[in-house]
Design a protein around this motif. Structure first.
Motif, PDB file in Angstrom:
ATOM      1  N   PHE A   9       0.823  -1.208   0.000  1.00  0.00           N
ATOM      2  CA  PHE A   9       0.000   0.000   0.000  1.00  0.00           C
ATOM      3  C   PHE A   9       0.858   1.258   0.000  1.00  0.00           C
ATOM      4  CE2 PHE A   9      -2.193   3.412   2.287  1.00  0.00           C
ATOM      5  CZ  PHE A   9      -3.313   3.574   1.486  1.00  0.00           C
ATOM      6  N   PHE A  10       1.793   1.345   0.945  1.00  0.00           N
ATOM      7  CA  PHE A  10       2.564   2.576   1.083  1.00  0.00           C
ATOM      8  C   PHE A  10       3.629   2.737  -0.013  1.00  0.00           C
ATOM      9  CE2 PHE A  10       0.662   2.479   5.305  1.00  0.00           C
ATOM     10  CZ  PHE A  10       0.235   3.785   5.401  1.00  0.00           C
ATOM     11  N   ALA A  11       4.134   1.628  -0.528  1.00  0.00           N
ATOM     12  CA  ALA A  11       5.071   1.731  -1.657  1.00  0.00           C
ATOM     13  C   ALA A  11       4.334   2.230  -2.897  1.00  0.00           C
ATOM     14  CB  ALA A  11       5.722   0.384  -1.941  1.00  0.00           C
ATOM     15  N   GLY A  12       3.123   1.713  -3.122  1.00  0.00           N
ATOM     16  CA  GLY A  12       2.324   2.152  -4.261  1.00  0.00           C
ATOM     17  C   GLY A  12       1.934   3.615  -4.147  1.00  0.00           C
ATOM     18  N   VAL A  13       1.459   4.002  -2.967  1.00  0.00           N
ATOM     19  CA  VAL A  13       1.078   5.400  -2.735  1.00  0.00           C
ATOM     20  C   VAL A  13       2.303   6.307  -2.861  1.00  0.00           C
ATOM     21  CG1 VAL A  13       0.272   7.040  -0.980  1.00  0.00           C
ATOM     22  CG2 VAL A  13      -0.917   4.862  -1.286  1.00  0.00           C
ATOM     23  N   GLY A  14       3.428   5.850  -2.296  1.00  0.00           N
ATOM     24  CA  GLY A  14       4.657   6.646  -2.351  1.00  0.00           C
ATOM     25  C   GLY A  14       5.111   6.899  -3.780  1.00  0.00           C
ATOM     26  N   ILE A  17       2.712   9.497  -5.440  1.00  0.00           N
ATOM     27  CA  ILE A  17       2.903  10.858  -4.938  1.00  0.00           C
ATOM     28  C   ILE A  17       4.253  11.430  -5.371  1.00  0.00           C
ATOM     29  CG2 ILE A  17       3.218  12.239  -2.837  1.00  0.00           C
ATOM     30  CD1 ILE A  17       1.170  10.397  -1.475  1.00  0.00           C
ATOM     31  N   LEU A  18       5.273  10.571  -5.351  1.00  0.00           N
ATOM     32  CA  LEU A  18       6.636  11.042  -5.626  1.00  0.00           C
ATOM     33  C   LEU A  18       7.020  11.005  -7.097  1.00  0.00           C
ATOM     34  CD1 LEU A  18       8.442   9.216  -2.668  1.00  0.00           C
ATOM     35  CD2 LEU A  18       7.973  11.670  -2.837  1.00  0.00           C
ATOM     36  N   SER A  19       6.133  10.526  -7.958  1.00  0.00           N
ATOM     37  CA  SER A  19       6.499  10.377  -9.377  1.00  0.00           C
ATOM     38  C   SER A  19       7.006  11.670 -10.024  1.00  0.00           C
ATOM     39  CB  SER A  19       5.339   9.781 -10.178  1.00  0.00           C
ATOM     40  OG  SER A  19       4.173  10.565 -10.030  1.00  0.00           O
ATOM     41  N   PRO A  20       6.411  12.851  -9.759  1.00  0.00           N
ATOM     42  CA  PRO A  20       6.987  14.072 -10.356  1.00  0.00           C
ATOM     43  C   PRO A  20       8.426  14.325  -9.890  1.00  0.00           C
ATOM     44  CG  PRO A  20       4.762  14.482  -9.563  1.00  0.00           C
ATOM     45  CD  PRO A  20       5.178  13.146  -9.022  1.00  0.00           C
ATOM     46  N   LEU A  93      15.031   6.110  -3.152  1.00  0.00           N
ATOM     47  CA  LEU A  93      13.602   6.104  -3.479  1.00  0.00           C
ATOM     48  C   LEU A  93      13.189   5.048  -4.512  1.00  0.00           C
ATOM     49  CD1 LEU A  93      12.729   9.919  -3.474  1.00  0.00           C
ATOM     50  CD2 LEU A  93      12.212   8.201  -1.728  1.00  0.00           C
ATOM     51  N   PRO A  94      14.009   4.779  -5.548  1.00  0.00           N
ATOM     52  CA  PRO A  94      13.598   3.748  -6.513  1.00  0.00           C
ATOM     53  C   PRO A  94      13.428   2.356  -5.898  1.00  0.00           C
ATOM     54  CG  PRO A  94      15.269   5.156  -7.488  1.00  0.00           C
ATOM     55  CD  PRO A  94      15.201   5.505  -6.024  1.00  0.00           C
ATOM     56  N   GLN A  95      13.910   2.161  -4.685  1.00  0.00           N
ATOM     57  CA  GLN A  95      13.735   0.861  -4.038  1.00  0.00           C
ATOM     58  C   GLN A  95      12.270   0.584  -3.698  1.00  0.00           C
ATOM     59  OE1 GLN A  95      16.798   0.526  -0.881  1.00  0.00           O
ATOM     60  NE2 GLN A  95      18.063   1.696  -2.299  1.00  0.00           N
ATOM     61  N   LEU A  96      11.421   1.603  -3.829  1.00  0.00           N
ATOM     62  CA  LEU A  96       9.984   1.363  -3.699  1.00  0.00           C
ATOM     63  C   LEU A  96       9.540   0.357  -4.759  1.00  0.00           C
ATOM     64  CD1 LEU A  96       8.758   5.017  -3.050  1.00  0.00           C
ATOM     65  CD2 LEU A  96       8.782   3.132  -1.400  1.00  0.00           C
ATOM     66  N   LEU A  97      10.223   0.351  -5.911  1.00  0.00           N
ATOM     67  CA  LEU A  97       9.944  -0.651  -6.951  1.00  0.00           C
ATOM     68  C   LEU A  97      10.292  -2.050  -6.463  1.00  0.00           C
ATOM     69  CD1 LEU A  97      11.435   1.253 -10.037  1.00  0.00           C
ATOM     70  CD2 LEU A  97       9.001   0.882  -9.559  1.00  0.00           C
TER      71      LEU A  97
END
Length: 197
Positions: A9-14, A17-20, A93-97
């Protein structure tokens, strides 16, 4: 299961939100130096399975051929944009992937390269590798200036293996023993607080 759902959930939301911000950082990396936006490196994950971690590239291309697998002091391989990313941990941050893929968790022992995992005492290795590695943990907070510490050492790699790694392993072992969802939330909040400070 609750931890995995929390991570997803939080990785997807993160990422949404952080994509820009991620796009701006990727562009800055490409503009400053030639080469890929991402740095991919083999790390050891849960149960000893290896995976290729995602990080924003903060060094010149082929940096590992020019030095150690750890960053030491004012490392000449680090680019200007890379220095900024490292200072604020934005390169992670890319580790959210990797969290979405299931290779990592938001919180857990940091994944090491095979070279340093080989230095783990056998019993400790089994315990630490019993959980998914994380983007952050207590050791990450305590050693946020690790490269500066190692920069003062005569032999940086030896200092890492003999002095820094044993302390990290103590934190990792404590996490595995006491882990909980509430504990993960507290570590995330502590990480954000440390970055803001």
């Amino acid at each position: 299961m609750p931890k995995r759902l929390f991570d997803l959930f939080f990785a997807g939301v993160g990422l949404c939100i952080l994509s820009p911000l991620l796009l701006v950082l990727a562009l800055a990396i490409r503009v400053e130096s030639p080469g890929p936006v991402f740095f991919r490196q083999e790390r050891v994950g849960q149960f000893g399975r290896t995976f290729r971690i995602h990080k924003f590239r903060t060094m010149v291309v082929n940096a590992e051929r020019r030095g150690l697998q750890i960053t030491v002091g004012a490392d000449q391989r680090v680019t200007r944009v890379g220095g900024f990313l490292r200072k604020y941990k934005l390169d992670e941050l890319p580790q959210l992937l990797d969290v979405l893929k299931g290779d990592m968790s938001l919180v857990g022992p940091r994944p090491e390269v095979p070279r340093y995992v080989a230095c783990y005492p056998e019993g400790v290795r089994e315990a630490v590798l019993s959980v998914r590695p994380g983007i952050t943990d207590r050791a990450s907070i305590e050693f946020k200036d690790e490269n500066i510490i190692l920069g003062r050492a005569v032999d940086a790699e030896r200092a890492y293996i003999e002095e820094v790694l044993p302390i990290k392993l103590r934190f990792y072992s404590e996490y595995v023993r006491d882990r909980s969802l509430w504990g993960d939330i507290k570590i995330i909040l502590a990480t954000l607080t440390a970055l803001i400070r």
